[in-house]
Write a protein that holds these residues in place. Structure first.
Motif, PDB file in Angstrom:
ATOM      1  N   SER A  59      16.505  -2.768 -19.275  1.00  0.00           N
ATOM      2  CA  SER A  59      17.305  -2.487 -20.471  1.00  0.00           C
ATOM      3  C   SER A  59      18.583  -3.301 -20.486  1.00  0.00           C
ATOM      4  O   SER A  59      19.140  -3.567 -21.549  1.00  0.00           O
ATOM      5  N   HIS A  60      19.042  -3.740 -19.294  1.00  0.00           N
ATOM      6  CA  HIS A  60      20.338  -4.404 -19.216  1.00  0.00           C
ATOM      7  C   HIS A  60      20.311  -5.758 -18.528  1.00  0.00           C
ATOM      8  O   HIS A  60      21.351  -6.394 -18.363  1.00  0.00           O
ATOM      9  N   LYS A  61      19.142  -6.212 -18.099  1.00  0.00           N
ATOM     10  CA  LYS A  61      19.106  -7.497 -17.392  1.00  0.00           C
ATOM     11  C   LYS A  61      17.702  -8.077 -17.357  1.00  0.00           C
ATOM     12  O   LYS A  61      16.708  -7.372 -17.585  1.00  0.00           O
ATOM     13  N   LEU A  62      17.640  -9.383 -17.072  1.00  0.00           N
ATOM     14  CA  LEU A  62      16.381 -10.079 -16.800  1.00  0.00           C
ATOM     15  C   LEU A  62      16.351 -10.410 -15.317  1.00  0.00           C
ATOM     16  O   LEU A  62      17.349 -10.870 -14.771  1.00  0.00           O
ATOM     17  N   VAL A  63      15.225 -10.182 -14.689  1.00  0.00           N
ATOM     18  CA  VAL A  63      15.105 -10.480 -13.268  1.00  0.00           C
ATOM     19  C   VAL A  63      13.848 -11.314 -13.054  1.00  0.00           C
ATOM     20  O   VAL A  63      12.765 -10.938 -13.512  1.00  0.00           O
ATOM     21  N   GLN A  84      13.515 -23.316 -25.739  1.00  0.00           N
ATOM     22  CA  GLN A  84      14.865 -22.966 -25.335  1.00  0.00           C
ATOM     23  C   GLN A  84      14.842 -22.241 -23.988  1.00  0.00           C
ATOM     24  O   GLN A  84      13.946 -21.446 -23.717  1.00  0.00           O
ATOM     25  N   ALA A  85      15.831 -22.534 -23.148  1.00  0.00           N
ATOM     26  CA  ALA A  85      15.903 -21.867 -21.841  1.00  0.00           C
ATOM     27  C   ALA A  85      16.114 -20.362 -22.026  1.00  0.00           C
ATOM     28  O   ALA A  85      16.869 -19.930 -22.909  1.00  0.00           O
ATOM     29  N   ILE A  86      15.437 -19.575 -21.215  1.00  0.00           N
ATOM     30  CA  ILE A  86      15.572 -18.115 -21.258  1.00  0.00           C
ATOM     31  C   ILE A  86      16.795 -17.727 -20.430  1.00  0.00           C
ATOM     32  O   ILE A  86      16.835 -17.935 -19.210  1.00  0.00           O
ATOM     33  N   GLN A  87      17.803 -17.187 -21.094  1.00  0.00           N
ATOM     34  CA  GLN A  87      19.039 -16.807 -20.417  1.00  0.00           C
ATOM     35  C   GLN A  87      19.399 -15.359 -20.787  1.00  0.00           C
ATOM     36  O   GLN A  87      19.361 -15.004 -21.975  1.00  0.00           O
ATOM     37  N   GLU A  88      19.780 -14.609 -19.803  1.00  0.00           N
ATOM     38  CA  GLU A  88      20.130 -13.205 -20.041  1.00  0.00           C
ATOM     39  C   GLU A  88      21.254 -13.062 -21.066  1.00  0.00           C
ATOM     40  O   GLU A  88      21.264 -12.131 -21.870  1.00  0.00           O
ATOM     41  N   SER A  89      22.182 -14.012 -21.044  1.00  0.00           N
ATOM     42  CA  SER A  89      23.340 -13.936 -21.954  1.00  0.00           C
ATOM     43  C   SER A  89      22.937 -14.041 -23.424  1.00  0.00           C
ATOM     44  O   SER A  89      23.694 -13.636 -24.305  1.00  0.00           O
ATOM     45  N   ASP A  90      21.744 -14.585 -23.697  1.00  0.00           N
ATOM     46  CA  ASP A  90      21.288 -14.708 -25.093  1.00  0.00           C
ATOM     47  C   ASP A  90      20.731 -13.392 -25.649  1.00  0.00           C
ATOM     48  O   ASP A  90      20.565 -13.249 -26.855  1.00  0.00           O
ATOM     49  N   GLU A  93      20.618  -7.605 -27.122  1.00  0.00           N
ATOM     50  CA  GLU A  93      20.057  -6.251 -27.031  1.00  0.00           C
ATOM     51  C   GLU A  93      20.436  -5.580 -25.707  1.00  0.00           C
ATOM     52  O   GLU A  93      20.573  -4.355 -25.641  1.00  0.00           O
ATOM     53  N   MET A  94      20.593  -6.391 -24.664  1.00  0.00           N
ATOM     54  CA  MET A  94      20.884  -5.818 -23.343  1.00  0.00           C
ATOM     55  C   MET A  94      22.308  -5.283 -23.237  1.00  0.00           C
ATOM     56  O   MET A  94      22.669  -4.681 -22.229  1.00  0.00           O
ATOM     57  N   GLN A  95      23.094  -5.539 -24.266  1.00  0.00           N
ATOM     58  CA  GLN A  95      24.451  -4.990 -24.285  1.00  0.00           C
ATOM     59  C   GLN A  95      24.466  -3.596 -24.920  1.00  0.00           C
ATOM     60  O   GLN A  95      25.326  -2.783 -24.604  1.00  0.00           O
TER      61      GLN A  95
END
Length: 208
Positions: A59-63, A84-90, A93-95
């Motif tokens: 819910s809050h991060k990609l691992v 496009q590169a997969i980045q958690e910051s994009d 929703e995880m916020q």
């Protein structure tokens, strides 16, 4: 005999049974557990990656699997097809998803304390809507990543749609996408909420 619309206010005003209140508290615990467990997993297998590459969605991060290296590897492969590169910051929703889940924990506990069927109905409807909207956002993310390919990429590939759930073949990669423990807990929470309403129907409240 009263029609359903006429009896609806009385139904919503009923008290939730003791067992129903326990189910509501169980639902709150299940949602709290889902915050810290993986919700989804994407697994990629190819001849050169026999053991596969993994990405776990919380819910809050990609691992990434292999201590995070799998996401680096996946982004390296995506570069060749112009993705496009997969980045958690994009993932905005995880916020808000962990915050929303926390709100549902509080709403479930509130419904257990005040024990009104109307509160359980509101909770269940909002939670199902939240789940449907979250799945739509997941689909939208997959669609966006796979349909905005850079035409200058070294490898030319047509836009594609990864599997939301199940299996798909993308070039020489087989992609698997499936829910994990966190999603199972969220589904069980819905079962608890529906169970609380079911146990609070007239035939049962007189026995509670």
């Amino acid at each position: 005999m009263r029609l359903f619309p006429q009896s609806l206010p009385d139904v919503l005003d009923r008290r939730v049974t003791g067992t129903g209140r326990l189910l509501l508290m169980a639902g709150a615990l299940l949602i709290a557990g889902a915050i810290v467990l993986p919700l989804w997993q994407i697994h990629l297998v190819a001849p050169q990656y026999q053991e596969g590459l993994d990405m776990y969605i919380y819910s809050h991060k990609l691992v990434g699997g292999n201590e995070g290296q799998d996401i680096t590897e996946i982004n390296g492969l995506n570069h060749y097809i112009g993705m496009q590169a997969i980045q958690e910051s994009d993932f905005t929703e995880m916020q808000w998803i962990p915050f929303a889940l926390g709100v549902f924990v509080l709403l479930a506990l509130r419904a257990a304390v005040f024990a009104k069927v109307s509160a359980v109905v509101d909770l269940t409807v909002l939670f199902v809507y939240f789940g449907a909207f979250s799945m739509y956002r997941f689909y939208y993310r997959l669609y966006t990543y796979s349909h905005t390919l850079d035409p200058r990429a070294p490898v030319d590939i047509d836009p594609f749609m990864p599997a939301l759930i199940g299996k798909n073949q993308i070039a020489n990669f087989t992609q698997y996408s499936f829910p994990r423990e966190g999603s199972a807990l969220l589904l069980l929470a819905i079962v608890c909420f529906v169970g609380a309403m079911w146990l609070s129907r007239p035939a049962h409240t007189s026995e509670a």
